[in-house]
Scaffold this motif. Structure first.
Motif, short mmCIF file in Angstrom:
data_model
loop_
_atom_site.label_atom_id
_atom_site.label_comp_id
_atom_site.label_asym_id
_atom_site.label_seq_id
_atom_site.Cartn_x
_atom_site.Cartn_y
_atom_site.Cartn_z
N LEU A 89 0.83 -1.20 0.00
CA LEU A 89 0.00 0.00 0.00
C LEU A 89 0.87 1.26 0.00
N TYR A 90 1.88 1.27 0.86
CA TYR A 90 2.76 2.44 0.89
C TYR A 90 3.41 2.67 -0.47
N ALA A 149 -4.90 -3.53 -1.80
CA ALA A 149 -4.51 -3.44 -0.40
C ALA A 149 -5.43 -4.29 0.48
N GLU A 154 -4.02 -5.27 4.05
CA GLU A 154 -3.47 -4.01 4.54
C GLU A 154 -4.55 -2.99 4.87
N VAL A 196 -1.26 6.62 4.30
CA VAL A 196 -1.45 5.20 4.65
C VAL A 196 -1.95 5.06 6.08
N ARG A 200 -5.61 3.49 7.30
CA ARG A 200 -5.69 2.33 8.20
C ARG A 200 -6.43 2.65 9.50
#
Length: 201
Positions: A89-90, A149, A154, A196, A200
């Motif tokens: 994801l990053y 993701a 993630e 990110v 999250r």
């Protein structure tokens, strides 16, 4: 038994054959003219002069400056950009920010995009074209990033791609287009990490 020879069909007399190099020169001139004077002050005469052609060459291809700009924006959206696939994801968010920062820092784009956004308030056709070129294509990319993701575990399954796009690109657009500030070293890395973390949360 004899057959009459087939006569090749001729192009009708007076039919205009549009040269691609002239069309490309006009399109390039439109971007330059938009950046120099803006949509409201842009004219077919100015575009033709900058492209080194006559006004007739422009009018053969587009009915007005509005149709010309709409064609350019639509062509831009048709090119599209592939969604990043870095495996994290990053990495995907950082790649999106890299591409967006290059586009927004381009000297022509940095002048043209804000001007067209202002003009879109008065011209619904421009608003629709910009939505297709910028918003719809970017939302499609964000959807792929979020989907991948989620598949990797993630992000939660209910992550909203539109919110993700706001968090990723919004701060960068504000910095480069509205504030017009320079990007310090490591800015994109930090912004990617912040986006990110926000996704999250």
């Amino acid at each position: 038994m004899t057959t009459d020879p087939v006569t090749p069909r001729r192009t009708p007399a007076g039919a205009a054959v549009l040269r691609e190099d002239v069309t490309d020169a006009i399109r390039a001139a439109v971007f330059e003219e938009l950046a120099a004077v803006g949509f409201a002050r842009m004219s077919i005469e100015g575009i033709a002069r900058r492209a080194g052609v006559g006004k007739t060459a422009v009018y053969r291809r587009w009915k007005s400056k509005l149709h010309l700009v709409l064609d350019l924006v639509t062509a831009f959206s048709a090119q599209g950009l592939p969604a990043p696939a870095t495996g994290s994801l990053y990495g995907d968010v950082r790649a999106l920010l890299e591409v967006a920062s290059h586009a927004l820092r381009h000297p022509v784009a940095s002048q043209v995009i804000p001007d067209l956004l202002v003009e879109s308030v008065r011209q619904p056709e421009i608003a629709d074209a910009i939505r297709a070129a910028l918003l719809d294509s970017q939302q499609g990319i964000a959807s792929v990033v979020v989907r991948d993701a989620v598949a990797r575990g993630e992000l939660p399954e209910d992550t909203d791609p539109e919110r993700a796009l706001d968090l990723i690109i919004g701060p960068l657009y504000w910095r480069l287009v509205v504030v017009r500030g320079a990007l310090p070293a490591g800015y994109l890395d930090g912004l990617a990490a912040s986006a990110v973390a926000a996704l999250r949360a």
